[in-house]
Design a protein around this motif. Sequence first.
Motif, PDB file in Angstrom:
ATOM      1  N   ASN A   1       0.765  -1.282  -0.024  1.00 17.80           N
ATOM      2  CA  ASN A   1      -0.053  -0.138   0.186  1.00 17.80           C
ATOM      3  C   ASN A   1       0.837   1.124  -0.113  1.00 17.80           C
ATOM      4  OD1 ASN A   1      -2.538  -1.295   0.164  1.00 17.80           O
ATOM      5  ND2 ASN A   1      -2.351  -1.795   2.337  1.00 17.80           N
TER       6      ASN A   1
ATOM      7  N   THR B   1       3.005   2.665   2.136  1.00 16.58           N
ATOM      8  CA  THR B   1       3.028   3.330   3.379  1.00 16.58           C
ATOM      9  C   THR B   1       3.995   2.843   4.394  1.00 16.58           C
ATOM     10  OG1 THR B   1       1.281   1.958   4.395  1.00 16.58           O
ATOM     11  CG2 THR B   1       0.579   3.918   3.261  1.00 16.58           C
TER      12      THR B   1
ATOM     13  N   GLU C   1       2.141   8.194   9.888  1.00 16.03           N
ATOM     14  CA  GLU C   1       2.112   7.181   8.795  1.00 16.03           C
ATOM     15  C   GLU C   1       2.680   8.209   7.717  1.00 16.03           C
ATOM     16  OE1 GLU C   1      -0.585   3.639   7.344  1.00 16.03           O
ATOM     17  OE2 GLU C   1      -1.424   5.589   6.595  1.00 16.03           O
TER      18      GLU C   1
ATOM     19  N   LYS D   1       3.370   8.329   3.332  1.00 22.57           N
ATOM     20  CA  LYS D   1       3.206   7.690   2.091  1.00 22.57           C
ATOM     21  C   LYS D   1       4.587   7.601   1.463  1.00 22.57           C
ATOM     22  CE  LYS D   1      -1.424   7.601   1.517  1.00 22.57           C
ATOM     23  NZ  LYS D   1      -2.098   6.201   1.224  1.00 22.57           N
TER      24      LYS D   1
ATOM     25  N   GLU E   1      -0.965  15.344   3.388  1.00 22.32           N
ATOM     26  CA  GLU E   1      -0.729  14.153   2.982  1.00 22.32           C
ATOM     27  C   GLU E   1       0.889  14.148   2.613  1.00 22.32           C
ATOM     28  OE1 GLU E   1      -1.314  11.195  -1.131  1.00 22.32           O
ATOM     29  OE2 GLU E   1      -2.356  12.969  -1.061  1.00 22.32           O
TER      30      GLU E   1
ATOM     31  N   VAL F   1       4.638  12.662   1.578  1.00 25.72           N
ATOM     32  CA  VAL F   1       5.182  11.463   1.013  1.00 25.72           C
ATOM     33  C   VAL F   1       6.654  11.668   0.993  1.00 25.72           C
ATOM     34  CG1 VAL F   1       5.410  10.612  -1.432  1.00 25.72           C
ATOM     35  CG2 VAL F   1       3.191  11.825  -0.797  1.00 25.72           C
TER      36      VAL F   1
END
Length: 540
Positions: free
Chosen positions: A466, A468, A487, A489, A516, A518
């Motif tokens: 996924n 992550t 968490e 990405k 979000e 990353v």
Amino acid sequence: MNRTLTFGLATLTLAALGAGYWLGARPAGHGQPAAEIGQTAAGSSATAQRKILYYRNPMGLPDTSPVPKKDPMGMDYIPVYDGEEPAGSSTELKISTEKVQKLGVRTEAAAMRALDRQLRAAGRVEADERKTFSISPKFEGYVEKLHVNVTGQAVSRGQPLFEVYSPELVSAQREYAIAAQGVQALKDGNEETRRGMQSLADASLARLKNWDISQEQIKSLASQQESRRTLTFRSPVSGIVSEKKAIQGMRFEPGESLYQITDLSSVWVIADVFEQDIGQLKLGSKASVSIPAYPDKRFQGTVSYIYPSLNAETRTIPVRVELSNPQLLLKPAMFAQVEVSTGAGTPVLTVPNSAVIDSGKRALILVQRAEGRFEPREVKLGLRGEQYTQVLEGVQANEEVVVAANFLIDAESNLKAAIGGFGHAAHGAAAPGATTAPADATKQTGQAKAVVHQAIGEIESMDPANMTVMLKHEAIASLKWPAMSMEFKLANPALVQGLKTGQGVDFEFVERAPGEYVITGMKAQAKRPQTAPGNSHSAH
């Protein structure tokens, strides 16, 4: 008296000198130089004079608060002062003239117009119920002979359909013939006898008429003065035999339908109009009907009736449209497409359909305030026409609205990101402790000039499928984050290849969208980092 006053002044002077000596000898601000104290006081005064507009989410989420508060992880919301608003938080967008030309931005003035709206609905051709006739004898008998023996055959008014034999009919004819002869024979008799015989003749005649015996047949019966064995039934209208139950030699009961004739010179089209459109229809509205069988023809009709019932399964309401059908091209059960013009004659404030950005929950329009300056406004919409949409609130007449290139903001979910891209020059500088992403990282995250944050942490769990990873990282100065667990990405699952849970890592990440984050780079750390205890929280 003067001696006392002089003593008091001398005492105050000594006290002031002593206080000045004590302050000069005391370390400034518990170890802070006096000059720095003056600078701090001046800075505090300047900060106190600046106006706090609101408090923003420390994680960069699109969430603000008018008062100080903490997020679910216990982090304080960051104050935003007047003049420090990040691009995209202001209601006005500033775009350079060069960028406007590159984007192909085009505007058009909101204006008063009469909306030309075409309501479209699917329908089917049906026979006019008022022009359907059933031939049902009112007496018992037998079908002696059929003149029309095929369903679908065209017949004209008065054309013979079939002949029947009925004992009752023969008996009624004889009664009438005898009564008619009696009236003729007693024309010279007394008045009472003649009246009695005339009453008998009239009763026999009424019985024949009630059985739908035609006037011509009655006259023929009266002139010949003899009964006929069979009676011919004729078509009451010109039309098509839509139903035939008569079979030669069959016995029928009174009231049994033997033929059904339908006049198709005019037909109905029953259109299924959606519930939300029914309020725009009016009786007498002109309708245009197209039939797949005749793609080059358009049939004109009129809305004659709106049915009072709703189909709960399709959420549609039947609407009747009457059409002339002189050439009999339209046949029952044909599929039809109906268009009804529902444009209002009164002009209303409208904008082009392409100017509206509809997210489902609300509608926005970009208004040009000046050259290169645009303001997104929430609007309330009315009717939607073929090319223009009515605006009830949010825009005034003659205001220029963006009608081209606003596709760059295609939904409310990315509105802030798009506005931030427009005003990139206002916030392009990286925060202290952060760098600008290289070209390859920009391609991976889909951002232009994304800010790269650097941190160290420990891997708590990984999910390459996924993309992550859960990291327990130290405080990140560039984002003013405390040490915590959250968490991230992964820009590429290969970033965690060879790494293990519990291993210390150095990593870099960017903010691809609000909230979000990353990871664009990660490598094992030679020495495991010491994370701040007691500050980890589960990321949301």
